[in-house]
Write a protein that holds these residues in place. Sequence first.
Motif, short mmCIF file in Angstrom:
data_model
loop_
_atom_site.label_atom_id
_atom_site.label_comp_id
_atom_site.label_asym_id
_atom_site.label_seq_id
_atom_site.Cartn_x
_atom_site.Cartn_y
_atom_site.Cartn_z
N GLN A 1 0.84 -1.20 0.00
CA GLN A 1 0.00 0.00 0.00
C GLN A 1 0.87 1.25 0.00
N HIS A 2 1.90 1.27 0.84
CA HIS A 2 2.81 2.42 0.89
C HIS A 2 3.48 2.65 -0.46
N LEU A 3 3.98 1.58 -1.06
CA LEU A 3 4.65 1.71 -2.36
C LEU A 3 3.67 2.19 -3.42
N HIS A 4 2.44 1.70 -3.36
CA HIS A 4 1.43 2.15 -4.31
C HIS A 4 1.12 3.64 -4.11
N ASP A 5 0.91 4.01 -2.85
CA ASP A 5 0.57 5.41 -2.55
C ASP A 5 1.68 6.38 -2.95
N SER A 6 2.93 5.92 -2.89
CA SER A 6 4.05 6.79 -3.24
C SER A 6 4.49 6.61 -4.69
N ASP A 7 3.66 5.93 -5.48
CA ASP A 7 3.94 5.69 -6.91
C ASP A 7 5.28 4.97 -7.14
N GLU A 8 5.65 4.10 -6.24
CA GLU A 8 6.91 3.36 -6.37
C GLU A 8 6.71 1.86 -6.59
N LEU A 9 5.48 1.39 -6.55
CA LEU A 9 5.24 -0.04 -6.64
C LEU A 9 5.73 -0.62 -7.96
N ASN A 10 5.30 -0.04 -9.06
CA ASN A 10 5.74 -0.55 -10.37
C ASN A 10 7.23 -0.39 -10.56
N ASN A 11 7.78 0.73 -10.07
CA ASN A 11 9.23 0.95 -10.20
C ASN A 11 10.02 -0.14 -9.48
N LEU A 12 9.53 -0.56 -8.31
CA LEU A 12 10.22 -1.62 -7.57
C LEU A 12 10.26 -2.90 -8.40
N PHE A 13 9.11 -3.29 -8.96
CA PHE A 13 9.06 -4.53 -9.73
C PHE A 13 9.86 -4.42 -11.03
N ILE A 14 9.83 -3.27 -11.66
CA ILE A 14 10.61 -3.06 -12.89
C ILE A 14 12.11 -3.14 -12.57
N SER A 15 12.52 -2.50 -11.49
CA SER A 15 13.95 -2.53 -11.11
C SER A 15 14.39 -3.95 -10.78
N HIS A 16 13.59 -4.64 -9.97
CA HIS A 16 13.95 -6.01 -9.60
C HIS A 16 14.08 -6.89 -10.84
N SER A 17 13.10 -6.79 -11.71
CA SER A 17 13.11 -7.59 -12.92
C SER A 17 14.34 -7.27 -13.78
N GLY A 18 14.66 -6.00 -13.90
CA GLY A 18 15.83 -5.60 -14.68
C GLY A 18 17.12 -6.16 -14.11
N TYR A 19 17.27 -6.05 -12.78
CA TYR A 19 18.46 -6.61 -12.13
C TYR A 19 18.53 -8.11 -12.37
N ALA A 20 17.40 -8.79 -12.19
CA ALA A 20 17.37 -10.25 -12.34
C ALA A 20 17.72 -10.66 -13.76
N VAL A 21 17.14 -10.00 -14.75
CA VAL A 21 17.44 -10.32 -16.15
C VAL A 21 18.92 -10.11 -16.44
N ASP A 22 19.47 -8.98 -15.98
CA ASP A 22 20.88 -8.70 -16.23
C ASP A 22 21.80 -9.72 -15.55
N LEU A 23 21.52 -10.02 -14.29
CA LEU A 23 22.35 -11.00 -13.58
C LEU A 23 22.23 -12.38 -14.20
N ASN A 24 21.01 -12.77 -14.57
CA ASN A 24 20.82 -14.08 -15.20
C ASN A 24 21.56 -14.15 -16.53
N SER A 25 21.55 -13.07 -17.28
CA SER A 25 22.27 -13.03 -18.55
C SER A 25 23.77 -13.18 -18.32
N LEU A 26 24.31 -12.46 -17.35
CA LEU A 26 25.74 -12.60 -17.03
C LEU A 26 26.07 -14.03 -16.62
N ALA A 27 25.23 -14.58 -15.74
CA ALA A 27 25.49 -15.94 -15.26
C ALA A 27 25.42 -16.96 -16.39
N GLU A 28 24.43 -16.81 -17.25
CA GLU A 28 24.22 -17.78 -18.33
C GLU A 28 25.29 -17.67 -19.42
#
Length: 125
Positions: free
Chosen positions: A54-81
Motif C-alpha cells: 500500500q505504501h509503495l502504491h501510494d508513493s507511486d513506487e510499486l511498479n518501479n520496484l518490480f521493474i527494477s527487480h526484474s531488470g536486475y534479475a534479467v541482467d544478472l541471469n544473462s551474465l550468469a548464463e
Amino acid sequence: MNINNKTQLQQDLESIQNKIDASEDAIAIAIDRLNDARKYFWGLPDDRLSGVLQHLHDSDELNNLFISHSGYAVDLNSLAENHTDIVKRAAIGRSRDYTITDGVVELADPVVEEPSDPITGSPEV
C-alpha cells in the motif's frame, strides 16, 4: 630466498584468473542477495506485506520496484548464463497476487502448491 618457482607469465595468468573468479563470485553473490530480498519481501506476514504494498502504491513506487527487480534479475541471469558456469538464477515475478481497487491494495490468497515427486518434479497423482 625465492619460494615462488613460477615464471612471471604464470604469475600474471594466475592473477588474471583470480580476478575473473572473484568477478564470477560477485555475480553469484548478487544473485543470492537479490533472491534473498525477494524472499523477504514476499515472505512478510500478510498485514505487513499489505502495508508495504500500500505504501509503495501510494508513493507511486510499486511498479518501479518490480521493474527494477526484474531488470536486475534479467541482467544478472544473462551474465550468469553467458559468461560463467554459475547455475543459479535470480527469480523474477511476484510470489503473490494482489489487486488494487479504488487505490486500496488487497492481497489475494496464497497459492498452495501441490507436493511434487522428488525425482520427476511433477505433482504427485
